[in-house]
Design a protein around this motif. Structure first.
Motif, short mmCIF file in Angstrom:
data_model
loop_
_atom_site.label_atom_id
_atom_site.label_comp_id
_atom_site.label_asym_id
_atom_site.label_seq_id
_atom_site.Cartn_x
_atom_site.Cartn_y
_atom_site.Cartn_z
N UNK A 418 0.84 -1.21 0.00
CA UNK A 418 0.00 0.00 0.00
C UNK A 418 0.87 1.25 0.00
N UNK A 419 1.99 1.22 0.74
CA UNK A 419 2.90 2.37 0.77
C UNK A 419 3.49 2.62 -0.61
N UNK A 420 3.88 1.56 -1.29
CA UNK A 420 4.44 1.70 -2.65
C UNK A 420 3.40 2.27 -3.61
N UNK A 421 2.16 1.80 -3.49
CA UNK A 421 1.09 2.30 -4.36
C UNK A 421 0.83 3.78 -4.08
N UNK A 422 0.85 4.18 -2.80
CA UNK A 422 0.64 5.59 -2.43
C UNK A 422 1.72 6.48 -3.02
N UNK A 423 2.97 6.00 -2.98
CA UNK A 423 4.07 6.77 -3.57
C UNK A 423 3.88 6.92 -5.08
N UNK A 424 3.47 5.84 -5.74
CA UNK A 424 3.24 5.93 -7.19
C UNK A 424 2.09 6.89 -7.48
N UNK A 426 1.32 9.45 -5.80
CA UNK A 426 1.81 10.81 -5.55
C UNK A 426 2.92 11.22 -6.53
N UNK A 427 3.18 10.37 -7.52
CA UNK A 427 4.17 10.71 -8.54
C UNK A 427 5.60 10.51 -8.11
N UNK A 428 5.83 9.63 -7.12
CA UNK A 428 7.18 9.32 -6.65
C UNK A 428 7.49 7.85 -6.96
N UNK A 429 8.77 7.51 -7.17
CA UNK A 429 9.12 6.10 -7.39
C UNK A 429 8.89 5.28 -6.13
N UNK A 430 8.53 3.99 -6.27
CA UNK A 430 8.28 3.16 -5.09
C UNK A 430 9.54 2.49 -4.57
N UNK A 431 10.69 2.96 -5.05
CA UNK A 431 11.98 2.39 -4.63
C UNK A 431 12.67 3.22 -3.55
N UNK A 432 11.98 4.19 -2.98
CA UNK A 432 12.62 5.13 -2.05
C UNK A 432 12.31 4.84 -0.59
N UNK A 433 11.69 3.69 -0.29
CA UNK A 433 11.19 3.41 1.06
C UNK A 433 12.29 3.44 2.12
N UNK A 438 15.56 14.13 4.44
CA UNK A 438 16.57 15.12 4.07
C UNK A 438 17.20 14.84 2.71
N UNK A 439 16.96 13.64 2.16
CA UNK A 439 17.56 13.28 0.87
C UNK A 439 16.72 13.75 -0.32
N UNK A 440 15.63 14.49 -0.04
CA UNK A 440 14.72 14.91 -1.11
C UNK A 440 14.58 16.42 -1.14
N UNK A 441 14.20 16.95 -2.31
CA UNK A 441 13.94 18.39 -2.45
C UNK A 441 12.61 18.74 -1.79
N UNK A 442 12.33 20.03 -1.69
CA UNK A 442 11.07 20.49 -1.08
C UNK A 442 9.85 19.92 -1.78
N UNK A 443 9.86 19.93 -3.11
CA UNK A 443 8.73 19.41 -3.88
C UNK A 443 8.54 17.92 -3.69
N UNK A 444 9.65 17.18 -3.64
CA UNK A 444 9.56 15.73 -3.42
C UNK A 444 9.05 15.42 -2.01
N UNK A 445 9.50 16.21 -1.03
CA UNK A 445 9.03 16.00 0.35
C UNK A 445 7.52 16.24 0.43
N UNK A 446 7.03 17.27 -0.30
CA UNK A 446 5.60 17.53 -0.25
C UNK A 446 4.80 16.41 -0.90
N UNK A 447 5.35 15.78 -1.95
CA UNK A 447 4.69 14.61 -2.55
C UNK A 447 4.64 13.45 -1.55
N UNK A 448 5.71 13.27 -0.79
CA UNK A 448 5.73 12.22 0.24
C UNK A 448 4.69 12.54 1.32
N UNK A 449 4.59 13.84 1.68
CA UNK A 449 3.60 14.26 2.67
C UNK A 449 2.18 14.01 2.17
#
Length: 548
Positions: A418-424, A426-433, A438-449
């Protein structure tokens, strides 16, 4: 008597107060070195505003911080770097020499006031610290000066604010305190790093006009770092466009906006929020209803022993109705009660009176335990992904935490899926679990949020300023993401924002708040095109007419 507008002095004839040449900054990271800034040169003249613009990660803030030697221990300046102020090379001054200049002759306004203000000291104590240090005056005179500074930056009831703590002020008010601190000693150079990100459009215009006025009065030079091109167009004299740590284009503001040469500059200028909300079909059910909602705070005034309390009605008997698949915008200035109202509807904050109904069920009388079953169905995305994502938790832990707490998913494998599907989604790769925030930009962090609540499959999401800290191109991506998720999952959004351009692109209806009351509401196409109240007209003018 007609006022004569002075003819601006050409840039070539103005005295240069700050000159940066071949600025290079390298960061030491695990596995090697990263060159964050390469061969950046700029100059700042007396009484001039220059703007450093570009997307997140372009090197704007790192370039500005190198001027004041505020880089982290992992960062190092290149040997070729020269930053000249008052005949001295700032890049090679001792710590003692730079301390005498920092906060005195060269000052900086930081982007995130909650990280910059000390939560255990009052506003007054923090304001007078720099004044006493550099001006060598007594505490009583310094406190009087602090009150004058708060008046200058338009904070209401400045005397009472001096004895308050940062958490007792709204986000916009905290940012104004930061600006007051930076201007306390009338610096020659003011570096403003996203100084109006957290401010609503009218206060933004006031603050920038104030900086402009002080710049003209004292001959101060301003380095403005921002992703808001509307602000750049109105207030900057000269623009430096940065990408991947390099200056791609520079020139007078009018030239950059009317005839950009570099493809990246053209793409930035074309990134304003566009489009409209997904059309509502049929007669959707009501998801959330609030009636006669009232929230009151007690404000403390005066000293420790003689303090008095007075009530502040933050939300004054408000009604709200949100349909399935609808986006309702809640707009207004800082301190108007938008976030308090939203949090009261989600039962994250107590109410003095009122009824809240979710999916036909009364929830206003529910305690924390009774609200547990509703928490998966009602979610929130906060303004600042830096603060809302735990830096010590991996992306897997952040997204799966809500599922584990609410008993969603039969086992770890199902929760991970379910976490991987949620990332997909939100437009993020599911390989970042296994990675960390801190390893992501502001825009990427907001997608994770956004992925975190999506994993719980809610029916309603409160979006509290989710795009205010993002640059324009990322903002456009997040708007499109929210539209797509709403279309696919039938989500209902309550969208709190001070950015009317984003509201126009995302919302079906809009409610305008002022001093805890709704002053105007209706379809976005009506309220933002033909506002009926002076307050709404002022908001619309500040948001849209600057750029025309």
């Amino acid at each position: 008597m007609n006022q004569i507008t002075p003819i601006p002095t050409p840039r070539e004839k103005r005295p240069v107060i700050l000159q940066a040449e071949k600025v290079g900054v390298t960061f030491k990271v695990d596995g090697g070195m990263i060159e964050a800034v390469r061969d950046v040169s700029f100059k700042l003249c007396k009484g001039e505003t220059i703007a450093l613009v570009g997307e997140s990660g372009s090197g704007k803030s790192v370039t500005a911080r190198s001027v004041m030697q505020l880089l982290s221990k992992r960062a190092s300046l290149s040997d070729a770097t020269r930053i000249t102020y008052d005949g001295k090379d700032m890049a090679h001054l001792s710590k003692q020499e730079i301390r005498r200049l920092r906060g005195n002759r060269i000052s900086m306004i930081f982007q995130e006031p909650m990280s910059s203000l000390n939560p255990v000291y009052t506003i007054g104590k923090q304001l007078i610290e720099g004044i006493c240090l550099h001006q060598k005056i007594g505490r009583k005179k310094a406190m009087k000066r602090a009150q004058e500074l708060l008046e200058e930056v338009h904070i209401p009831d400045p005397e009472a604010r001096l004895s308050q703590y940062p958490h007792q002020l709204s986000g916009g008010q905290r940012q104004r305190v930061m600006i007051a601190m930076a201007l306390a000693n009338r610096p020659d150079v003011l570096i403003a790093d996203e100084p109006t990100t957290a401010l609503d459009v009218t206060v933004q215009a006031q603050i920038l006009a104030l900086i402009d006025e002080l710049k003209a009065r004292y001959g101060m030079g301003v380095v403005l770092i921002t992703h808001d091109l509307t602000v750049v167009q109105q207030f900057a004299d000269h623009v430096y466009v940065m990408q991947h740590g390099e200056v791609k284009e520079e020139g007078p503001t009018k030239q950059i906006f009317s005839a950009p040469r570099h493809p990246y500059t053209k793409r930035l200028l074309a990134s304003d929020p566009k489009g409209v909300a997904n059309p509502l079909e049929g007669h959707p059910d009501t998801v959330l209803r609030g009636e006669d909602v009232r929230v009151t705070y007690m404000l403390r005034k005066g000293g420790f022993f003689k303090g008095t309390y007075s009530p502040l009605v933050a939300v004054n008997d408000l009604d709200l109705e949100l349909k399935r698949g609808e986006t309702l915008g809640l707009v207004g200035e800082s301190g108007s009660g938008k976030t308090t109202f939203g949090q009261a509807l989600l039962r994250l904050r107590g109410m003095d009176q009122g009824q809240v109904t979710f999916q036909g069920e009364r929830i206003d009388g529910h305690d924390r335990h009774q609200m547990r079953p509703y928490r998966t169905r009602m979610q929130i995305v906060f303004q600042d992904p830096f603060a809302s994502l735990n830096p010590r938790m991996s992306i897997r832990q952040i997204i799966e935490e809500g599922m584990a707490v609410n008993g969603i998913g039969a086992n770890g494998r199902e929760r991970t899926a379910r976490a991987k599907q949620a990332l997909r989604d939100a437009g993020m790769p599911d390989t970042i679990l296994s990675r960390f925030p801190h390893e992501f930009s502001g825009g990427q962090r907001q997608r994770i949020a956004i992925a975190r609540p999506i994993a719980l499959e809610p029916e309603f999401i409160l979006l509290d300023e989710p795009t205010s800290a993002l640059d324009l191109s990322v903002q456009a991506q997040i708007i499109e993401l929210l539209r797509r998720l709403q279309r696919e999952k039938g989500l209902s959004y309550l969208f709190i924002s001070h950015d009317l351009k984003v509201v126009r692109a995302l919302c079906h209806r809009v409610m305008v708040m002022q001093h805890g009351r709704i002053v105007e509401q209706g379809p976005v196409s009506e309220v933002l095109v033909n506002p009926k109240t002076d307050y709404t007209r002022r908001l619309v003018r500040a948001a849209f007419e600057i750029a025309t």
